[in-house]
Design a protein around this motif. Sequence first.
Motif, mmCIF file in Angstrom:
data_model
loop_
_atom_site.group_PDB
_atom_site.id
_atom_site.type_symbol
_atom_site.label_atom_id
_atom_site.label_comp_id
_atom_site.label_asym_id
_atom_site.label_seq_id
_atom_site.Cartn_x
_atom_site.Cartn_y
_atom_site.Cartn_z
ATOM 1 N N UNK A 103 -6.201 36.716 -26.475
ATOM 2 C CA UNK A 103 -4.969 37.355 -26.942
ATOM 3 C C UNK A 103 -5.320 38.275 -28.098
ATOM 4 N N UNK A 104 -4.923 39.542 -27.970
ATOM 5 C CA UNK A 104 -5.223 40.536 -29.005
ATOM 6 C C UNK A 104 -3.911 40.975 -29.646
ATOM 7 N N UNK A 105 -3.899 41.000 -30.968
ATOM 8 C CA UNK A 105 -2.756 41.515 -31.741
ATOM 9 C C UNK A 105 -3.211 42.834 -32.365
ATOM 10 N N UNK A 106 -2.877 43.994 -31.743
ATOM 11 C CA UNK A 106 -3.395 45.279 -32.231
ATOM 12 C C UNK A 106 -2.964 45.598 -33.661
ATOM 13 N N UNK A 107 -1.776 45.168 -34.067
ATOM 14 C CA UNK A 107 -1.279 45.533 -35.399
ATOM 15 C C UNK A 107 -2.162 44.971 -36.508
ATOM 16 N N UNK A 108 -2.696 43.759 -36.290
ATOM 17 C CA UNK A 108 -3.549 43.137 -37.310
ATOM 18 C C UNK A 108 -5.029 43.207 -36.956
ATOM 19 N N UNK A 109 -5.352 43.874 -35.840
ATOM 20 C CA UNK A 109 -6.747 44.007 -35.383
ATOM 21 C C UNK A 109 -7.409 42.620 -35.278
ATOM 22 N N UNK A 110 -6.709 41.706 -34.614
ATOM 23 C CA UNK A 110 -7.149 40.308 -34.546
ATOM 24 C C UNK A 110 -7.160 39.830 -33.105
ATOM 25 N N UNK A 111 -8.125 38.944 -32.819
ATOM 26 C CA UNK A 111 -8.295 38.357 -31.489
ATOM 27 C C UNK A 111 -8.157 36.844 -31.602
ATOM 28 N N UNK A 112 -7.454 36.222 -30.650
ATOM 29 C CA UNK A 112 -7.287 34.766 -30.622
ATOM 30 C C UNK A 112 -7.691 34.248 -29.230
ATOM 31 N N UNK A 113 -8.405 33.124 -29.265
ATOM 32 C CA UNK A 113 -8.720 32.447 -28.004
ATOM 33 C C UNK A 113 -9.040 30.978 -28.282
ATOM 34 N N UNK A 114 -8.525 30.105 -27.438
ATOM 35 C CA UNK A 114 -8.806 28.676 -27.629
ATOM 36 C C UNK A 114 -10.291 28.413 -27.375
ATOM 37 N N UNK A 115 -10.865 27.487 -28.166
ATOM 38 C CA UNK A 115 -12.283 27.140 -28.006
ATOM 39 C C UNK A 115 -12.510 26.417 -26.675
ATOM 40 N N UNK A 116 -11.653 25.478 -26.395
ATOM 41 C CA UNK A 116 -11.875 24.658 -25.189
ATOM 42 C C UNK A 116 -10.554 23.984 -24.850
ATOM 43 N N UNK A 117 -10.225 23.925 -23.592
ATOM 44 C CA UNK A 117 -8.991 23.279 -23.182
ATOM 45 C C UNK A 117 -9.128 21.751 -23.114
ATOM 46 N N UNK A 118 -10.371 21.294 -22.873
ATOM 47 C CA UNK A 118 -10.577 19.845 -22.652
ATOM 48 C C UNK A 118 -11.442 19.188 -23.727
ATOM 49 N N UNK A 119 -11.841 19.906 -24.756
ATOM 50 C CA UNK A 119 -12.663 19.329 -25.816
ATOM 51 C C UNK A 119 -14.100 19.121 -25.409
#
Length: 439
Positions: A103-119
């Motif tokens: 997930x990219x938020x262009x306004x804050x120039x930031x990227x988000x992604x979960x590390x792992x769904x199952x740990x």
Amino acid sequence: MNRIFFRFFVLVMLSITAATFVIYLAISQLFGDPVEDIARRQAAAPIVLLQDYVDRAGPDEWLTRLNKARETSPVRYDLIDLDEARQAVPVGTLAELERGDVVIVPATRTLYRRVDLNGERYIGSEHDVLRATNLPIDLAVALQKEIVRFVIVALALLVPIALWSRSHWQGLQVLSRVADEFGAGQLDARAHMQPSASIYPLAERINHMADRIANLLQSQKNLLHSVSHELRTPIARLEFGLELLSAKAADPALEKRIKAMEGDVAELNDLVNELLGMARLDSAQSLQLAPFTLGPMLRDCVQALPPSPHTLGCALGDELGSVEADRRLLGRAISNLLRNAQKYAGQRIVLSAARTEAGRVEIAIEDDGPGIPAEDRARIFEPFYRLDRSRDRATGGFGLGLSIAQKAVVLHGGTLQIDESPTLGGARFIIALPPERVL
């Protein structure tokens, strides 16, 4: 005319702008947000680094490779809690975040992604989110490119529309000029256009209409001339016969009857002269324009009036100056209005003239008579129209004086209006000469 094309231009620009927003919304619904797509392309290097280098490491090496990426990349990588990430990303992208998508938020120039769904990366990794800040995203450049695209599209639409509108505008300007000339009395004015012109059919119809109007006016003028001239001969014969009969008449009653008949013949002769005067007022080309001082001309009109029991006052401004007009024709219009005031005034008549702040000259003739009802003011300038038919013999005239006065004023580009006199209570006629006639 310019207002029409200005509104058309504004309509085209608004249509292009509205179409741009509609296209943007349609593409967003069908293929996703274009701005996010641009940001994703600009952030392709950090995403590839994350997916092809860090994610390919085993569970024991994942954090090690992430730390190496932190050291070599200008992008800052952090691990944050999932709840914090949910609050940071837009609401519409929460589902993507939960699925483990980038997930990219262009306004804050930031990227988000979960590390792992199952740990599986390390213990508790299913509650962590990888946040990458300071991404190489520059939306200003992207927006400039979009603006350039918009301008190119707008020009591609506006140029042919402008060329198409220009031909219409030029044609309508020609028609407007012809209408002004024809309305000013130039009955030979016509619109000359190429058959390939877009408004050629309209110009042809206007030309046909002008031809018919010119023919009708010419026929009316010829008929008026012919009838007026033909009437002169029998009128002259009647005058000659009445003079002979008056010389031989010995009976006083017969002599009185002959005098009445002579009055009727003189009235017919005056009517013919008035009709010929109306026929001469056909266009502004008949004017003999010359500069003259207005004040002395107005005083000459007053002195030329027939004797009457009315009190006639003059209130002429000190700075009337000169006007460029047909002195004889303008003087006749004022004389007709003064004679009309003599017929219906009670005791007083006032002639006034002054310059206005707008540069015009206004000449007013007012009296203390019964005035003119508001419902009759629109018809008072029609030929042969009189308010009170029962007073025709008493007041004299044929109902042509006011019509001739109005035509004379209009030929000079002025206006003749009727109002109620604020001081005398009767009728008030106002002649307004335009600034171009005032020197």
